[in-house]
Write an enzyme that holds these catalytic residues in place. Structure first.
Site, PDB file in Angstrom:
ATOM      1  N   SER A 173       1.027  -1.190  -0.084  1.00  0.00           N
ATOM      2  CA  SER A 173      -0.024   0.090  -0.172  1.00  0.00           C
ATOM      3  C   SER A 173       0.922   1.364   0.156  1.00  0.00           C
ATOM      4  CB  SER A 173      -0.813   0.103   1.442  1.00  0.00           C
ATOM      5  OG  SER A 173      -0.249   0.141   2.292  1.00  0.00           O
ATOM      6  N   HIS A 187      -3.048   7.215  -4.251  1.00  0.00           N
ATOM      7  CA  HIS A 187      -3.294   5.919  -3.320  1.00  0.00           C
ATOM      8  C   HIS A 187      -3.390   4.607  -3.896  1.00  0.00           C
ATOM      9  CE1 HIS A 187      -5.998   3.124  -1.374  1.00  0.00           C
ATOM     10  NE2 HIS A 187      -4.959   3.125  -0.680  1.00  0.00           N
TER      11      HIS A 187
END
Length: 391
Positions: A173, A187
């Site tokens: 992530s 993101h």
């Protein structure tokens, strides 16, 4: 598949020097070139479909979480394949970002372990000239699922029978908060889950990539969405539309009545058509992050801005924090996991954010232009219309 490969071969010849050399020659020579390129493309496609991740210890940001000997003994296991993929994606993305920074700005690498099982590698770059805060994290964890996680999975339709459920999870992530308000935040997260109950092992993939600009640039959004669409289309032509809508719906802030950004793709519980095909799709999506985002950084990192734009950026980052702490499923799952690494879970939060009482944007301003899109998102910012107009 063969038609798509041939069509892509024709597109490829439009850009390479080979086409320029043969376009004025006899038709049979041109057809031979197209056919030859198609054969090469098909072979490359076949190789990619069968390709597995290989260990590249010298290229990673740190040593893998799982012992190297164990990874070597289980090369074909999906747990191994996913760990090697996220190690590679983390290293490639960190180095791509470092190339856009001043030479002295480097990622701090923090390799950590978890008492219950596994660990992670957190890479953070703070206070750079280009990136105010950039975090790229991988985690490879195992143990027993906490009750809150079991309840969340059952609410999504998972048929989990036992009270105690051993699990394995591996994911990468990243959240990148740039300094210049003209550069958007990105993101992405790609993950693999295994849960064992009395009926055996259940597995699935999840993830997505989304863009959060502070000022709307439709060309940037088009580039971003098209890059993700191409990654999806290589596997299933229905994926992009489905996962784009899912992204718009997921990254919604109900109490504000707006989306967090201009979207992207998001999916969860993906276990079709089979494990290897799903892994190949996740690999394509993860590999699309750099070409979708880094060109936008290069384009805007030296754009002019002032106090007003910076204050607006901080206000928008406040919305980012609200979503992550109140609604984000991954953040909540991480915080409920025993022996969780809270510093790594909260690395997504920006270095600076702002809340201003009853803030109102000026009519017909660039800020209002962005808000209109966040409240009523367009269909991929009208990608198909723009593609036709640029043809």
């Amino acid at each position: 598949m063969s038609f798509n490969i041939l069509f892509r071969s024709f597109q490829t010849l439009s850009y390479v020097g080979t086409y320029k050399k043969i376009k004025n020659r006899p038709l049979r020579l041109y057809c031979a070139a197209v056919l030859g390129t198609g054969i090469v493309a098909y072979n490359q496609y076949q190789s990619k479909a069968k390709m597995k991740e290989i260990m590249q210890l010298k290229n990673y940001m740190a040593n893998p979480i799982t012992p190297v000997e164990q990874l070597e003994q289980n090369k074909d296991d999906m747990k191994t394949q996913m760990e090697l993929l996220i190690m590679r994606i983390q290293a490639e993305f960190c180095r791509a970002l470092e190339k856009e920074e001043d030479k002295e700005a480097k990622f701090t690498v923090d390799r950590w372990t978890r008492k219950e099982g596994g660990g992670g590698i957190t890479c953070v770059l703070q206070d750079g000239r280009v990136f105010e805060k950039a975090g790229v994290n991988i985690s490879v964890v195992s143990g027993k699922l906490p009750p809150a996680a079991i309840q969340q999975m059952r609410s999504r339709g998972k048929n989990l029978q036992n009270a105690e459920l051993p699990f394995f999870a591996a994911g990468v992530s990243a959240v990148i908060h740039p300094r210049n308000p003209m550069v958007p935040t990105i993101h992405f997260n790609y993950r693999y889950f295994e849960v064992q109950d009395k009926n055996g092992v259940q597995w699935w993939f999840g993830g997505g990539t989304d863009l959060t600009p502070y000022y709307l640039n439709e060309d940037d959004a088009l580039h971003f969405h098209l890059t993700l669409k191409h990654a999806c289309d290589d596997h299933d032509s229905s994926y992009y539309a489905r996962f784009k809508k899912w992204c718009d719906d997921y990254f919604y802030i109900p109490h504000r009545g707006e989306r967090r950004g201009v979207g992207g793709i998001f999916f969860d519980d993906l276990d079709t058509p089979n494990q290897q095909a799903a892994f190949a799709f996740v690999t394509s999506c993860a590999e699309a992050v750099i070409p979708s985002y880094v060109p936008l950084v290069k384009k805007h990192k030296d754009d002019a801005y002032g106090y007003h734009e910076r204050q607006w950026q901080w206000l928008r980052r406040g919305r980012y924090v609200e979503f992550n702490l109140i609604y984000d499923r991954g953040t909540k799952l991480g915080l409920h996991t025993p022996e969780a690494r809270y510093e790594s879970i909260l690395m997504s939060l920006p270095l600076n954010a702002k809340w201003e009482y009853m803030h109102q944007v000026q009519p017909n301003s660039e800020e209002e232009k962005l808000l209109k899109i966040l409240k009523e998102p367009k269909d991929g910012l009208q990608i198909e219309d723009k593609k036709r107009s640029n043809a």
